[in-house]
Write a protein that holds these residues in place. Sequence first.
Motif, PDB file in Angstrom:
ATOM      1  N   ASN A   1     127.255  26.483  -1.311  1.00 15.28           N
ATOM      2  CA  ASN A   1     126.183  25.906  -0.264  1.00 15.28           C
ATOM      3  C   ASN A   1     125.374  26.013  -1.275  1.00 15.28           C
ATOM      4  OD1 ASN A   1     127.935  25.123   1.427  1.00 15.28           O
ATOM      5  ND2 ASN A   1     127.445  26.943   3.210  1.00 15.28           N
ATOM      6  N   SER A   2     124.894  26.930  -1.967  1.00 16.20           N
ATOM      7  CA  SER A   2     123.419  27.408  -2.286  1.00 16.20           C
ATOM      8  C   SER A   2     124.147  26.655  -3.750  1.00 16.20           C
ATOM      9  CB  SER A   2     123.270  29.175  -3.193  1.00 16.20           C
ATOM     10  OG  SER A   2     123.027  29.199  -1.130  1.00 16.20           O
ATOM     11  N   LEU A   3     124.701  27.061  -4.797  1.00 14.20           N
ATOM     12  CA  LEU A   3     125.260  26.147  -6.195  1.00 14.20           C
ATOM     13  C   LEU A   3     124.698  24.648  -5.534  1.00 14.20           C
ATOM     14  CD1 LEU A   3     128.359  27.474  -6.881  1.00 14.20           C
ATOM     15  CD2 LEU A   3     125.872  28.026  -7.759  1.00 14.20           C
ATOM     16  N   ARG A   4     125.191  23.659  -4.196  1.00 14.59           N
ATOM     17  CA  ARG A   4     124.424  22.713  -4.306  1.00 14.59           C
ATOM     18  C   ARG A   4     123.598  22.538  -3.526  1.00 14.59           C
ATOM     19  NH1 ARG A   4     128.421  20.501  -0.243  1.00 14.59           N
ATOM     20  NH2 ARG A   4     128.413  22.758   0.435  1.00 14.59           N
ATOM     21  N   GLY A   5     122.378  23.453  -3.212  1.00 15.51           N
ATOM     22  CA  GLY A   5     121.019  23.354  -2.891  1.00 15.51           C
ATOM     23  C   GLY A   5     121.398  23.130  -1.078  1.00 15.51           C
ATOM     24  N   LEU A   6     121.964  23.729  -0.862  1.00 16.19           N
ATOM     25  CA  LEU A   6     122.404  23.115   0.545  1.00 16.19           C
ATOM     26  C   LEU A   6     122.574  24.821   1.353  1.00 16.19           C
ATOM     27  CD1 LEU A   6     125.364  20.842   1.493  1.00 16.19           C
ATOM     28  CD2 LEU A   6     123.665  20.455   1.114  1.00 16.19           C
ATOM     29  N   GLY A   7     121.480  25.183   2.600  1.00 16.82           N
ATOM     30  CA  GLY A   7     122.056  25.426   3.383  1.00 16.82           C
ATOM     31  C   GLY A   7     122.439  25.481   4.930  1.00 16.82           C
TER      32      GLY A   7
ATOM     33  N   LEU B   1     126.912  40.108 -11.122  1.00 19.90           N
ATOM     34  CA  LEU B   1     126.509  40.266  -9.089  1.00 19.90           C
ATOM     35  C   LEU B   1     125.210  39.315  -8.922  1.00 19.90           C
ATOM     36  CD1 LEU B   1     125.706  42.033  -6.518  1.00 19.90           C
ATOM     37  CD2 LEU B   1     123.591  43.550  -8.139  1.00 19.90           C
ATOM     38  N   VAL B   2     125.627  38.501  -7.577  1.00 25.85           N
ATOM     39  CA  VAL B   2     124.982  37.470  -7.324  1.00 25.85           C
ATOM     40  C   VAL B   2     124.967  37.806  -5.930  1.00 25.85           C
ATOM     41  CG1 VAL B   2     125.101  35.165  -6.458  1.00 25.85           C
ATOM     42  CG2 VAL B   2     125.679  36.072  -9.181  1.00 25.85           C
ATOM     43  N   ARG B   3     123.261  37.214  -5.827  1.00 23.00           N
ATOM     44  CA  ARG B   3     123.022  36.917  -4.257  1.00 23.00           C
ATOM     45  C   ARG B   3     122.939  35.336  -3.629  1.00 23.00           C
ATOM     46  NH1 ARG B   3     121.452  41.447  -1.243  1.00 23.00           N
ATOM     47  NH2 ARG B   3     120.803  43.585  -2.111  1.00 23.00           N
ATOM     48  N   PRO B   4     124.395  34.960  -3.148  1.00 16.27           N
ATOM     49  CA  PRO B   4     124.887  33.603  -2.276  1.00 16.27           C
ATOM     50  C   PRO B   4     122.977  32.981  -2.328  1.00 16.27           C
ATOM     51  CG  PRO B   4     126.251  35.230  -1.819  1.00 16.27           C
ATOM     52  CD  PRO B   4     124.841  36.105  -2.249  1.00 16.27           C
ATOM     53  N   SER B   5     122.697  33.871  -1.423  1.00 20.25           N
ATOM     54  CA  SER B   5     121.461  32.692  -0.856  1.00 20.25           C
ATOM     55  C   SER B   5     119.889  32.919  -1.355  1.00 20.25           C
ATOM     56  CB  SER B   5     121.273  33.339   0.729  1.00 20.25           C
ATOM     57  OG  SER B   5     120.686  34.573   0.205  1.00 20.25           O
TER      58      SER B   5
ATOM     59  N   GLN C   1     114.605  25.703   4.412  1.00 18.78           N
ATOM     60  CA  GLN C   1     115.200  27.063   3.569  1.00 18.78           C
ATOM     61  C   GLN C   1     113.860  28.349   3.205  1.00 18.78           C
ATOM     62  OE1 GLN C   1     117.354  25.751   0.180  1.00 18.78           O
ATOM     63  NE2 GLN C   1     118.704  24.686   1.394  1.00 18.78           N
ATOM     64  N   ARG C   2     112.708  27.593   2.902  1.00 17.22           N
ATOM     65  CA  ARG C   2     112.029  29.153   2.292  1.00 17.22           C
ATOM     66  C   ARG C   2     111.269  28.857   3.366  1.00 17.22           C
ATOM     67  NH1 ARG C   2     113.423  32.024  -2.405  1.00 17.22           N
ATOM     68  NH2 ARG C   2     114.636  30.070  -3.230  1.00 17.22           N
ATOM     69  N   GLY C   3     110.770  28.411   4.922  1.00 19.61           N
ATOM     70  CA  GLY C   3     110.438  28.630   6.200  1.00 19.61           C
ATOM     71  C   GLY C   3     108.621  27.924   5.560  1.00 19.61           C
ATOM     72  N   MET C   4     108.219  26.807   5.002  1.00 21.72           N
ATOM     73  CA  MET C   4     107.285  26.318   4.752  1.00 21.72           C
ATOM     74  C   MET C   4     107.567  25.118   5.502  1.00 21.72           C
ATOM     75  SD  MET C   4     107.057  27.319   0.582  1.00 21.72           S
ATOM     76  CE  MET C   4     105.034  26.552   0.610  1.00 21.72           C
ATOM     77  N   GLU C   5     105.985  24.462   5.444  1.00 21.25           N
ATOM     78  CA  GLU C   5     105.541  23.243   5.521  1.00 21.25           C
ATOM     79  C   GLU C   5     105.921  21.969   4.668  1.00 21.25           C
ATOM     80  OE1 GLU C   5     105.114  21.401   8.230  1.00 21.25           O
ATOM     81  OE2 GLU C   5     104.758  23.562   9.523  1.00 21.25           O
ATOM     82  N   PRO C   6     106.634  20.884   5.247  1.00 19.27           N
ATOM     83  CA  PRO C   6     107.552  20.058   4.184  1.00 19.27           C
ATOM     84  C   PRO C   6     105.914  19.192   3.347  1.00 19.27           C
ATOM     85  CG  PRO C   6     108.932  20.558   5.968  1.00 19.27           C
ATOM     86  CD  PRO C   6     108.034  21.092   6.221  1.00 19.27           C
TER      87      PRO C   6
ATOM     88  N   VAL D   1     108.739  24.775  -7.395  1.00 20.66           N
ATOM     89  CA  VAL D   1     109.143  26.095  -7.842  1.00 20.66           C
ATOM     90  C   VAL D   1     108.365  27.899  -7.030  1.00 20.66           C
ATOM     91  CG1 VAL D   1     110.675  27.090  -9.340  1.00 20.66           C
ATOM     92  CG2 VAL D   1     111.389  25.013  -8.687  1.00 20.66           C
ATOM     93  N   ALA D   2     107.119  27.154  -8.574  1.00 19.63           N
ATOM     94  CA  ALA D   2     106.718  28.038  -7.800  1.00 19.63           C
ATOM     95  C   ALA D   2     105.103  28.161  -6.299  1.00 19.63           C
ATOM     96  CB  ALA D   2     104.925  27.893  -9.438  1.00 19.63           C
ATOM     97  N   ALA D   3     105.489  27.546  -6.006  1.00 21.69           N
ATOM     98  CA  ALA D   3     105.090  27.381  -4.745  1.00 21.69           C
ATOM     99  C   ALA D   3     106.339  27.957  -3.398  1.00 21.69           C
ATOM    100  CB  ALA D   3     104.759  25.665  -3.530  1.00 21.69           C
ATOM    101  N   ALA D   4     107.316  27.832  -3.858  1.00 21.66           N
ATOM    102  CA  ALA D   4     108.554  27.899  -3.038  1.00 21.66           C
ATOM    103  C   ALA D   4     109.282  29.506  -3.492  1.00 21.66           C
ATOM    104  CB  ALA D   4     109.734  27.069  -3.105  1.00 21.66           C
ATOM    105  N   LEU D   5     108.774  30.117  -4.555  1.00 20.69           N
ATOM    106  CA  LEU D   5     109.283  31.072  -4.550  1.00 20.69           C
ATOM    107  C   LEU D   5     107.967  32.231  -4.574  1.00 20.69           C
ATOM    108  CD1 LEU D   5     111.325  30.957  -8.564  1.00 20.69           C
ATOM    109  CD2 LEU D   5     112.395  31.203  -5.781  1.00 20.69           C
ATOM    110  N   GLY D   6     106.426  31.957  -4.141  1.00 18.26           N
ATOM    111  CA  GLY D   6     106.183  32.584  -4.439  1.00 18.26           C
ATOM    112  C   GLY D   6     105.329  32.597  -2.961  1.00 18.26           C
ATOM    113  N   GLU D   7     105.833  31.987  -2.191  1.00 10.15           N
ATOM    114  CA  GLU D   7     104.979  31.556  -0.401  1.00 10.15           C
ATOM    115  C   GLU D   7     106.209  31.567   0.355  1.00 10.15           C
ATOM    116  OE1 GLU D   7     101.521  28.725  -1.790  1.00 10.15           O
ATOM    117  OE2 GLU D   7     102.642  28.275  -0.146  1.00 10.15           O
ATOM    118  N   GLY D   8     107.358  32.081  -0.268  1.00 14.13           N
ATOM    119  CA  GLY D   8     108.687  31.109   0.863  1.00 14.13           C
ATOM    120  C   GLY D   8     108.914  32.563   1.457  1.00 14.13           C
ATOM    121  N   LYS D   9     110.019  32.291   3.068  1.00 12.09           N
ATOM    122  CA  LYS D   9     109.662  34.021   3.313  1.00 12.09           C
ATOM    123  C   LYS D   9     111.529  34.114   2.995  1.00 12.09           C
ATOM    124  CE  LYS D   9     105.591  33.996   5.176  1.00 12.09           C
ATOM    125  NZ  LYS D   9     104.271  34.854   4.562  1.00 12.09           N
TER     126      LYS D   9
END
Length: 377
Positions: free
Chosen positions: A55-61, A184-188, A288-293, A369-377
């Motif tokens: 799923n992650s390889l396709r950008g899906l949850g 070593l891969v963390r799928p999510s 996926q990152r627990g943010m407001e769209p 990407v920066a916002a999602a990685l920096g602020e995602g939960k």
Amino acid sequence: MADVFRGLNLLETLKESIESNKLSDVKDAVEDLLISRINLAVVGNRGDEKYSLMNSLRGLGRGDEGAAPSSSPVASEEVAGYPNPKHPDFRLWDLPPVPDASPFEPGGYMDRVKFLRYNAVFMTFTHTPQTHSVEVFLEACSLQTVYFILLASVEDTEKGLEEKRKASLEILKSQGVTQPKVYLVRPSTLEKCDFPCLLEDMGRDLPEIRAHALLMALPTLTSTLVARKKETFKALVWAAASLSGGMSAIPVPLVASMVNSSVAVRILTKAQLSLCLDDESVERLARQRGMEPTTLKGLRTCVLSVEVTKGEVKKRLAAAEKDLATVSSQLVEMAIPRHARSASRSFTAMLQALNCAIDEMATDADKIVAAALGEGK
């Protein structure tokens, strides 16, 4: 065909093909990149970790439409295919685990799952690789691009994972694998651990067009990946502009002599989807990152990031056509083959307009990407 491109920088390869008047190779490359045709197989036990990876390889949850379920809907010995919702010609194949019963014949398993028809194969495991899986690898490695992947579960600690990796490497060495490598891969969270290194290695191992097709179809996981996508799209823009601008020394009837705005729309639409700038992709990432769209959507400042329309593309092409005098001679010198220094206005206009658009869209993708990685939960 386009698969002959291997081991060279894509743009330089395309330039060489234009220089040699191999327009069929360039046309194949343009179509292949626009389609992103690639088949990737994942071998291993069917469970949460494997399906989370797919799923992650396709950008899906897990809850997204088209996501692979946590339990397999197919029989344990069957092969299942999962297309990418945005890039339907990027298809993931769920291959059954290698049997652990004896006697075992690697060739029989490979024939049954059509092992060699895939562009690359991930041999996944959550503890250590099974003996028969290693036998399949040894049978296939001279013919196929195969990687061992240790999938991390939510319970795994960093220390435990490194111990598993070390044990796995010892098993591979004991069974005759020279210079074994375990990713070593963390799928999510694919942006972490070894997945970026895996992509780098795949870029070297796969035929160049297939490597770029994979790159374009993957979700934007890191700023580095955004930069690599931008480079690929600029090479695609150059190739399309060359064909549209009549760059060949020998006239070819099937090559347009004028800029085809439809091709430009196809390229920029592909870029929007590849950079995950469309509404659906941004909303999914926010979820996926627990943010407001709206937070991520507000970072898109380029109108083409929000929607690619033929009207907007035509407007940019027309503006570039009027502004050709501002194009530096150095740009033209770098971009155009020696025999075609007097390039058509259509080539130069398309190159300038689309390169600027790709730059703007990539900047938006970087911010998201920066916002999602920096602020995602």
